[in-house]
Scaffold this active site. Structure first.
Site, PDB file in Angstrom:
ATOM      1  N   SER A 159       0.868  -1.318   0.197  1.00 40.45           N
ATOM      2  CA  SER A 159       0.166   0.053   0.012  1.00 40.45           C
ATOM      3  C   SER A 159       1.181   1.219   0.089  1.00 40.45           C
ATOM      4  O   SER A 159       1.942   1.127   0.549  1.00 40.45           O
ATOM      5  CB  SER A 159      -0.902  -0.189   1.188  1.00 40.45           C
ATOM      6  OG  SER A 159       0.121   0.248   2.315  1.00 40.45           O
ATOM      7  N   LYS A 160       0.207   2.391  -0.510  1.00 40.67           N
ATOM      8  CA  LYS A 160       0.831   3.514  -0.610  1.00 40.67           C
ATOM      9  C   LYS A 160       1.359   4.041   0.820  1.00 40.67           C
ATOM     10  O   LYS A 160       2.293   4.850   0.814  1.00 40.67           O
ATOM     11  CB  LYS A 160      -0.040   4.648  -1.210  1.00 40.67           C
ATOM     12  CG  LYS A 160      -0.089   4.705  -2.558  1.00 40.67           C
ATOM     13  CD  LYS A 160      -0.979   5.867  -2.951  1.00 40.67           C
ATOM     14  CE  LYS A 160      -1.697   5.658  -4.249  1.00 40.67           C
ATOM     15  NZ  LYS A 160      -2.565   6.572  -4.687  1.00 40.67           N
ATOM     16  N   ARG A 161       0.514   3.673   1.938  1.00 40.48           N
ATOM     17  CA  ARG A 161       0.716   4.150   3.207  1.00 40.48           C
ATOM     18  C   ARG A 161       2.119   3.853   3.649  1.00 40.48           C
ATOM     19  O   ARG A 161       2.892   4.511   4.330  1.00 40.48           O
ATOM     20  CB  ARG A 161      -0.050   3.786   4.052  1.00 40.48           C
ATOM     21  CG  ARG A 161      -1.410   4.725   4.262  1.00 40.48           C
ATOM     22  CD  ARG A 161      -2.334   4.139   5.183  1.00 40.48           C
ATOM     23  NE  ARG A 161      -3.040   3.354   4.547  1.00 40.48           N
ATOM     24  CZ  ARG A 161      -3.173   2.134   5.235  1.00 40.48           C
ATOM     25  NH1 ARG A 161      -2.460   1.687   6.189  1.00 40.48           N
ATOM     26  NH2 ARG A 161      -3.630   1.247   4.714  1.00 40.48           N
TER      27      ARG A 161
END
Ligand code: GLU
Length: 507
Positions: free
Chosen positions: A262-264
């Site tokens: 994920s981007k996070r």
């Protein structure tokens, strides 16, 4: 070329996802190993997701990463898009008639039906199913309740509608996946998927299958997130009476905590890695090992080895953890091994952009106007043993090209030394260098031998000579060794910098 044909079929949503790069790269490795062709098709039928410049961005990211395809949508060095190959157009948005014709075929053969249910009805069915805890699917109202005459009537009234696939109500849909083996889905869990939307655009499923067939794709290699769509695709192939391609679903990419990448937790856009100063060869090597390793323990591979060792059957089933520490390590290995003439074009434009240097007719000029071209390869090679990313070259090189840095007088003497001694030692170094033969400047080692030789003969301490020499040459708290800096700067510049410090101590 063999008949093997694979494709990378991205939707242009704005950037190339690292997972997309892995898919493209595995397709490329497979195509090269098999002597087949790799096609690039743009799946742009979802107009609501259209992003300006996304196709260019995607192709440029692929090109930068070193993935090369043979056919389909191409980009040149000027960013111009073209289409090459006998099976075009390769933009789905230019193939709408083809999809409509194929939907008509399915309507005629009884494998598809028109559905006139308005959005409100579908929403109601959905919320009822949710309330009952049942799977959310179309309830097949139009399939079961509309007579051919009613359909004609509604068509004449011009009522908006979609076309759906008549999914078999019983039995199972099976296929053999090259990575996962036999995969089987019960048909009663599969929705009567929409093939053609009310605006006349196809859905992903229809366009993807029609194109893979018409473009003679033999192997569909894509991410695991598409596995649940595959039975729907298999049903479509069967409805058309077409031969199935081989499917191969690549394992999911995971964050270190094993959640979906994920981007996070990580950058997921290939361009971010480019921006951060990663080398494409390192990213290629790293991404190539996300789900496959030609020979077990080894980590560093050149592309040829990756091609030779690539087998779909050896692709892992389990998720592949995206370990950025490993990427950092690989990048450093690649960066340190890069020949200086390859490094130079990657680093120098950045230094020019920052105003550290200007470039004129292929020469580099310092702020003073002095031509420092000869210095450049030496400076880069010094930095090469320290840098971990290209971005590390963006800082801390200025003093090599610009001698206007401040030398703090109080900092010149070594801790156990004083100004008069320091001045005398620096003068001695200047004299030594002035007398030295040009060959001494050929390597840092020969400079070290010369200067240490004098220190020893005179019975001086290292610190009282080497500290002020290095500090005078750089004005920096930390830098490469004085011998390395002397070597990079060359005799004239070194001597002039050392004299500046001597003068400072005289004043
Ligand atoms: N357009 C789909 C995507 O964006 C293609 C999936 C497939 O390869 O079938 O990934």
């Amino acid at each position: 070329m063999s008949d093997i044909r694979v494709r990378f079929a991205p939707s242009p949503t704005g950037y190339l996802h690292i997972g997309g790069l892995r898919t493209a790269l595995y397709n490329e490795l497979f195509a090269r190993k098999q002597g087949g062709a790799m096609i690039l098709r743009i799946e742009d039928t979802d107009q609501s997701r259209y992003v300006d410049g996304a196709v260019q961005n995607l192709l440029q990211s692929l090109q930068w990463a070193g993935v090369e395809h043979d056919e389909g949508v191409m980009i040149d060095d000027q960013g111009q898009i073209s289409q090459i190959g006998d099976y075009g157009p390769y933009f789905q948005s230019e193939r709408l008639n083809i999809y409509r014709e194929h939907v008509n075929q399915l309507l005629e053969s009884g494998h598809a039906y028109r559905c006139f249910c308005p959005a409100e009805r579908l929403a109601k069915v959905r919320s009822q199913q949710q309330a009952d805890g049942r799977p959310v699917m179309y309830d097949r109202h139009c399939r079961e309740h509309l007579s051919p005459e009613q359909v004609d009537q509604l068509l004449q009234e011009g009522r908006p509608h979609v076309v759906r696939l008549k999914v078999p109500l019983t039995g199972r849909t099976d296929f053999t996946d090259a990575v996962r083996g036999l995969v089987s889905f019960p048909n009663d869990t599969i929705d009567d998927q929409v093939l053609l939307k009310s605006d006349g655009f196809p859905t992903y499923h229809l366009a993807n299958v029609v194109d893979d067939h018409l473009m003679k794709i033999t192997h569909v290699i894509r991410g695991e997130e598409w596995l649940p769509s595959t039975p729907k695709h298999v049903m479509l192939y069967q409805a058309f009476g077409w031969e199935l391609p081989v499917f191969a679903h690549l394992p999911l990419l995971l964050n270190p905590d094993r959640s979906k990448l994920s981007k996070r937790q990580n950058s997921v856009a290939v361009e971010d890695y480019r921006q951060k100063g990663f080398l494409p060869e390192a990213l290629y090597n790293f991404v190539a090992l996300l789900g496959h390793n030609p020979s077990g323990d080894k980590e560093l591979y050149v592309k040829g080895e990756l091609v030779d060792g690539f087998e779909l059957e050896k692709v892992n089933k389990g998720g592949a953890v995206f370990n950025t520490e490993k990427l950092d390590w690989m990048n450093t290995v690649y960066l340190r091994a890069l020949p200086i003439d390859k490094l130079q074009p990657l680093v120098m434009p950045e230094l020019v952009d920052q105003g550290v240097l200007t470039e004129k007719d292929g020469r580099y000029l310092a702020a003073s106007g002095e031509d420092v071209t000869e210095r450049v390869p030496r400076v880069l090679s010094l930095e090469q043993s320290r840098a971990e990313r290209l971005a590390d070259y963006r800082e801390g090189l200025e003093y090599f090209f610009d001698s206007s840095y401040e030398i703090k007088r109080a900092k010149l003497p070594w801790t156990t030394s004083d100004e008069p001694t320091t001045k005398q030692r620096l003068e001695a170094v200047v004299q030594l260098l002035e007398k030295a033969e040009a060959a001494v400047f050929a390597t840092p080692d020969s400079l070290e031998e010369l200067i240490r030789g004098m220190i020893e003969t005179e019975g001086w301490s290292n610190g009282e000579v080497l500290w002020p020499t290095r500090f005078a040459l750089t004005g920096q708290k930390a830098s490469p060794s004085p011998f390395e800096v002397l070597w990079a700067l060359g005799p004239a510049e070194s001597i002039s910098r050392l004299k500046r410090a001597v003068n400072l101590l005289e004043s």
